[in-house]
Design a protein around this motif. Structure first.
Motif, short mmCIF file in Angstrom:
data_model
loop_
_atom_site.label_atom_id
_atom_site.label_comp_id
_atom_site.label_asym_id
_atom_site.label_seq_id
_atom_site.Cartn_x
_atom_site.Cartn_y
_atom_site.Cartn_z
N ILE A 253 30.39 -16.72 70.28
CA ILE A 253 28.96 -16.61 70.55
C ILE A 253 28.15 -16.86 69.27
O ILE A 253 27.09 -17.49 69.31
CB ILE A 253 28.63 -15.25 71.18
CG1 ILE A 253 29.21 -15.20 72.59
CG2 ILE A 253 27.13 -14.99 71.20
CD1 ILE A 253 29.22 -13.82 73.20
N ASP A 254 28.67 -16.37 68.14
CA ASP A 254 27.97 -16.52 66.87
C ASP A 254 27.91 -17.96 66.37
O ASP A 254 26.89 -18.38 65.83
CB ASP A 254 28.63 -15.68 65.77
CG ASP A 254 28.38 -14.19 65.92
OD1 ASP A 254 27.52 -13.80 66.74
OD2 ASP A 254 29.06 -13.42 65.21
N ILE A 255 29.00 -18.71 66.50
CA ILE A 255 29.06 -20.00 65.80
C ILE A 255 29.13 -21.24 66.67
O ILE A 255 28.97 -22.34 66.17
CB ILE A 255 30.24 -20.02 64.79
CG1 ILE A 255 31.58 -20.01 65.48
CG2 ILE A 255 30.11 -18.90 63.78
CD1 ILE A 255 32.76 -20.22 64.53
N VAL A 256 29.35 -21.07 67.97
CA VAL A 256 29.41 -22.25 68.83
C VAL A 256 28.05 -22.45 69.49
O VAL A 256 27.50 -21.53 70.08
CB VAL A 256 30.51 -22.07 69.92
CG1 VAL A 256 30.49 -23.22 70.91
CG2 VAL A 256 31.87 -21.96 69.27
N PRO A 257 27.51 -23.66 69.37
CA PRO A 257 26.23 -23.94 70.04
C PRO A 257 26.33 -23.64 71.53
O PRO A 257 27.38 -23.85 72.15
CB PRO A 257 26.00 -25.44 69.79
CG PRO A 257 26.85 -25.77 68.60
CD PRO A 257 28.02 -24.83 68.65
N ILE A 258 25.27 -23.15 72.09
CA ILE A 258 25.25 -22.70 73.49
C ILE A 258 25.76 -23.78 74.44
O ILE A 258 26.48 -23.49 75.39
CB ILE A 258 23.84 -22.20 73.90
CG1 ILE A 258 23.89 -21.51 75.27
CG2 ILE A 258 22.83 -23.32 73.94
CD1 ILE A 258 24.34 -20.10 75.20
N GLU A 259 25.43 -25.04 74.17
CA GLU A 259 25.86 -26.11 75.07
C GLU A 259 27.36 -26.41 74.98
O GLU A 259 27.90 -27.10 75.83
CB GLU A 259 25.04 -27.39 74.83
CG GLU A 259 25.19 -28.01 73.46
CD GLU A 259 24.28 -27.41 72.41
OE1 GLU A 259 24.35 -27.86 71.26
OE2 GLU A 259 23.49 -26.50 72.72
N GLU A 260 28.04 -25.88 73.97
CA GLU A 260 29.48 -26.08 73.82
C GLU A 260 30.30 -24.85 74.19
O GLU A 260 31.53 -24.90 74.17
CB GLU A 260 29.81 -26.45 72.36
CG GLU A 260 29.30 -27.80 71.92
CD GLU A 260 29.68 -28.09 70.47
OE1 GLU A 260 30.73 -27.61 70.01
OE2 GLU A 260 28.90 -28.78 69.80
N GLN A 261 29.64 -23.76 74.54
CA GLN A 261 30.38 -22.51 74.79
C GLN A 261 31.27 -22.59 76.02
O GLN A 261 32.36 -22.01 76.03
CB GLN A 261 29.42 -21.33 74.87
CG GLN A 261 28.88 -20.97 73.50
CD GLN A 261 27.94 -19.77 73.51
OE1 GLN A 261 27.72 -19.14 74.53
NE2 GLN A 261 27.38 -19.49 72.35
N GLY A 262 30.87 -23.30 77.03
CA GLY A 262 31.72 -23.47 78.22
C GLY A 262 32.98 -24.24 77.88
O GLY A 262 34.08 -23.87 78.30
N LYS A 263 32.83 -25.28 77.09
CA LYS A 263 33.98 -26.07 76.64
C LYS A 263 34.91 -25.21 75.79
O LYS A 263 36.14 -25.24 75.97
CB LYS A 263 33.48 -27.28 75.86
CG LYS A 263 34.55 -28.21 75.36
CD LYS A 263 33.90 -29.39 74.62
CE LYS A 263 34.91 -30.29 73.99
NZ LYS A 263 34.27 -31.39 73.25
N ALA A 264 34.33 -24.44 74.88
CA ALA A 264 35.14 -23.56 74.02
C ALA A 264 35.90 -22.55 74.87
O ALA A 264 37.09 -22.32 74.65
CB ALA A 264 34.25 -22.85 73.01
N ASN A 265 35.24 -21.97 75.85
CA ASN A 265 35.88 -20.99 76.71
C ASN A 265 37.03 -21.62 77.50
O ASN A 265 38.07 -20.98 77.69
CB ASN A 265 34.85 -20.37 77.66
CG ASN A 265 35.42 -19.19 78.41
OD1 ASN A 265 35.92 -19.35 79.51
ND2 ASN A 265 35.34 -18.02 77.80
#
Length: 183
Positions: free
Chosen positions: A129-141
């Protein structure tokens, strides 16, 4: 972590590491217990108790947000604490004498394994949540859960095979090696 490749690789490795103890403790050990004549009640009691820490994440997360050691960053101390705790408790689990005769002790040690898993899980999720841009958080998850599933699957397969081919202690010590390397 500003480089997206390193950022994703970090999360993939951390979640893979969470899958290792979960594969052996949530799936391989109950299957091994069943294969060795433990009752349904004993296996159910084990499973019910060792899953308790996952329901306590809501209590630990605010504490982890409140108490940090900023020279190391907000998340690193908790990540190291969780990973080191996973490693130590897996090694401790390997030293349980006569494991099939000590289900209470196995349950107690696995409970600690999962407490450390949730510390690492909360810290990793907070880091995302701290370092991944919001638009990439789904991909990261998606990458994180995929790697955790792979870690769980490998641990389940390898842990079950090692328990049956060698011993409970050998299986746990070998499963501790990748956790140590990731630490």
């Amino acid at each position: 972590i500003y480089n997206p490749v390193w950022r994703y690789l970090t999360f993939i490795v951390l979640y893979f590491s969470q899958g290792i103890p979960e594969g052996i403790t949530l799936f391989a050990i109950p299957a091994w217990m069943a294969m060795n004549g433990k009752s349904t009640a004993e296996i159910a009691a084990y499973s019910a108790v060792v899953l308790i820490p996952f329901s306590l994440k809501i209590l630990f997360a605010p504490m982890m947000e409140r108490y940090t050691y900023l020279p190391m960053g907000r998340r690193r101390p908790w990540l190291l604490f969780g990973q080191f705790g996973i490693l130590c408790s897996l090694v401790a689990l390997s030293f349980v004498p006569n494991p099939l005769g000590n289900i209470f002790l196995i349950t107690t040690v696995v409970l600690f394994v999962h407490v450390f898993v949730i510390f690492q899980d909360i810290a990793t999720d907070s880091l995302v949540i701290d370092i991944v841009p919001i638009e990439e958080q789904g991909k990261a998850n998606s990458f994180m859960w995929g790697s955790k599933t792979i870690g769980t699957s490998i641990s389940l397969f390898l842990g079950s095979w090692l328990i049956n081919q060698y011993s409970f202690a050998i299986a746990l010590l070998i499963m501790s090696v990748p956790v140590m390397v990731i630490l």
